[in-house]
Scaffold this active site. Structure first.
Site, PDB file in Angstrom:
ATOM      1  N   TRP A 171       0.816  -1.216   0.000  1.00  0.00           N
ATOM      2  CA  TRP A 171       0.000   0.000   0.000  1.00  0.00           C
ATOM      3  C   TRP A 171       0.848   1.264   0.000  1.00  0.00           C
ATOM      4  O   TRP A 171       0.577   2.198  -0.747  1.00  0.00           O
ATOM      5  CB  TRP A 171      -1.009  -0.001   1.150  1.00  0.00           C
ATOM      6  N   ASP A 177      -1.799   6.583   6.262  1.00  0.00           N
ATOM      7  CA  ASP A 177      -2.886   5.812   5.655  1.00  0.00           C
ATOM      8  C   ASP A 177      -3.314   4.777   6.696  1.00  0.00           C
ATOM      9  O   ASP A 177      -2.623   3.779   6.903  1.00  0.00           O
ATOM     10  CB  ASP A 177      -2.395   5.134   4.369  1.00  0.00           C
ATOM     11  N   LYS A 195     -12.917  -1.362   5.734  1.00  0.00           N
ATOM     12  CA  LYS A 195     -12.227  -2.365   6.535  1.00  0.00           C
ATOM     13  C   LYS A 195     -12.819  -2.394   7.950  1.00  0.00           C
ATOM     14  O   LYS A 195     -13.156  -3.431   8.467  1.00  0.00           O
ATOM     15  CB  LYS A 195     -10.723  -2.069   6.618  1.00  0.00           C
TER      16      LYS A 195
END
Ligand SMILES: *Cc1c(COP(=O)(O)O)cnc(C)c1O
Length: 369
Positions: A101, A176, A200
């Site tokens: 990511w 993030d 999530k």
């Protein structure tokens, strides 16, 4: 009805209480005669939902008053562009690359920042470890430093956010936190901006949460779309354009569910954190004592949320997944770049789900070892 245990990495399981409340209110929210999806975002009903959600999130995550909470769209991936368009000031941006990511975020920033500098990378270890912050090569005068607090694919998590000032950088930290938001407290004194997609740990896909320190607003590059300019979004209290109303509503129900959680004396996020620690310890403990399964991440940075593990005999992967599905243990297949399995233990996964998974893993091992 007993629902299966859903280990999806995202979109992921939502607390059953939240789903049931949303189902009960689907056709008529609080006697308004309308479902939430059918309401004007500027009407008093939705404004009440929005204000409650924002206030609950502020309480839940102890967000200080100098930070603005923005409910946006575009997901974590769009933020990879939106953050540099808002904060890079066409200067150098530092990246700490600890997995897929942050690697992806770095690549996207190349389009917008004048210079992108990799201050540290875990690539040499195949992203099984986070380089010691003391070894990071931070730039002088960087516009910000980006990291991903939980690498959803590689299962690597920061258990403490770095203190950039102590490391010699004045730059704000951009985090993030898509896949560990609301699983643990946030040390806001070390953060300039945090962003995360909702799917999530907060609710459905389509809602993106941004928490940004006020002094960072107002420096967007001219090419930044107005709907993604944090200053404009903040000025309009996330209503510059139609916000993701359904996502905000479900996230709001989730915030209330989180605020109700208790574990011993701990409540809210502290209770959730205790439970998340216990769940992760239980699963890592089982994997580590086994000769059959293995997790390769360094113990100091193992994720509490996403636990990738391999069967030492990869030929048994399909049989493992089929047996899991039969027992109501869903979506355990690992990400294609890592292979094997991945158990995501977000807030909505109870300890019983972890116990059921371990019982199955033990049974499978006994049959095949
Ligand atoms: C899931 C995820 C994203 C991507 O979110 P999208 O909603 O698909 O844009 C970004 N970062 C992390 C850490 C994630 O887990």
């Amino acid at each position: 009805m007993n629902r299966p245990f859903n280990f999806s990495a995202g979109p992921a399981a939502i607390p059953e209480e939240v789903l049931r409340q949303a189902a009960a209110e689907m056709l008529d929210w609080h006697g308004s005669g309308m479902g939430v999806m059918e309401m004007s975002h500027r009407g008093k009903e939705f404004i009440a939902i929005y204000e409650q959600a924002e206030a609950d999130l502020r309480e839940l995550l102890a967000v200080p008053p100098e930070f603005r909470i923005l409910f946006m769209q575009g997901g974590g991936v769009a933020e990879n562009a939106i953050v540099p368009m808002n904060l890079s000031r066409a200067a150098t941006v530092d990246f700490v690359v600890t997995g897929a990511w942050s690697q992806k975020s770095r690549k996207e920033a190349l389009k917008y920042a004048a210079e992108v500098h990799t201050a540290a990378s875990g690539e040499d270890s195949h992203f099984t470890s986070i380089p010691d912050p003391a070894s990071w090569q931070l730039s002088r005068g960087a516009s910000y430093v980006h990291l991903c607090s939980n690498e959803t694919i590689h299962g690597v998590e920061f258990h403490e956010l770095p203190d950039l000032r102590a490391l010699g950088s004045d730059a704000p930290l951009v985090v993030d936190f898509s896949s560990n938001v609301a699983s643990r407290p946030v040390d806001w004194s070390r953060v300039g901006l945090a962003f995360g997609g909702a799917q999530k740990n907060l609710g459905p896909a389509g809602l993106t949460l941004v928490v940004v320190r006020e002094d960072l607003l107002g420096h967007a590059l001219p090419i930044c779309p107005s709907a993604f300019d944090y200053a404009i979004v903040a000025e309009h209290r996330s209503m510059y354009n139609t916000p993701p109303t359904w996502g905000i509503y479900i996230a709001g129900l989730t915030f209330q569910w989180l605020l109700r959680q208790r574990e011993g004396e701990a409540t809210g996020i502290a209770a959730m954190e205790r439970r998340n620690i216990a769940k992760a310890e239980r699963l890592y403990g089982y994997i580590d004592q086994s000769q059959f399964y293995v997790n390769q991440v360094a113990p100091h940075c193992r994720s509490r949320m996403n636990i990738p593990f391999l069967l030492r005999d990869e030929a048994r992967n399909d049989a493992f997944l089929a047996g899991a599905r039969e027992r109501g243990l869903l979506q355990l297949k690992g990400h294609k770049s890592v292979g094997g399995m991945r158990a995501s233990l977000y807030n909505a996964m109870p300890m019983e789900g972890v116990e059921a998974l371990i019982a199955y893993m033990r049974e499978f091992e006994q049959h095949h070892a």
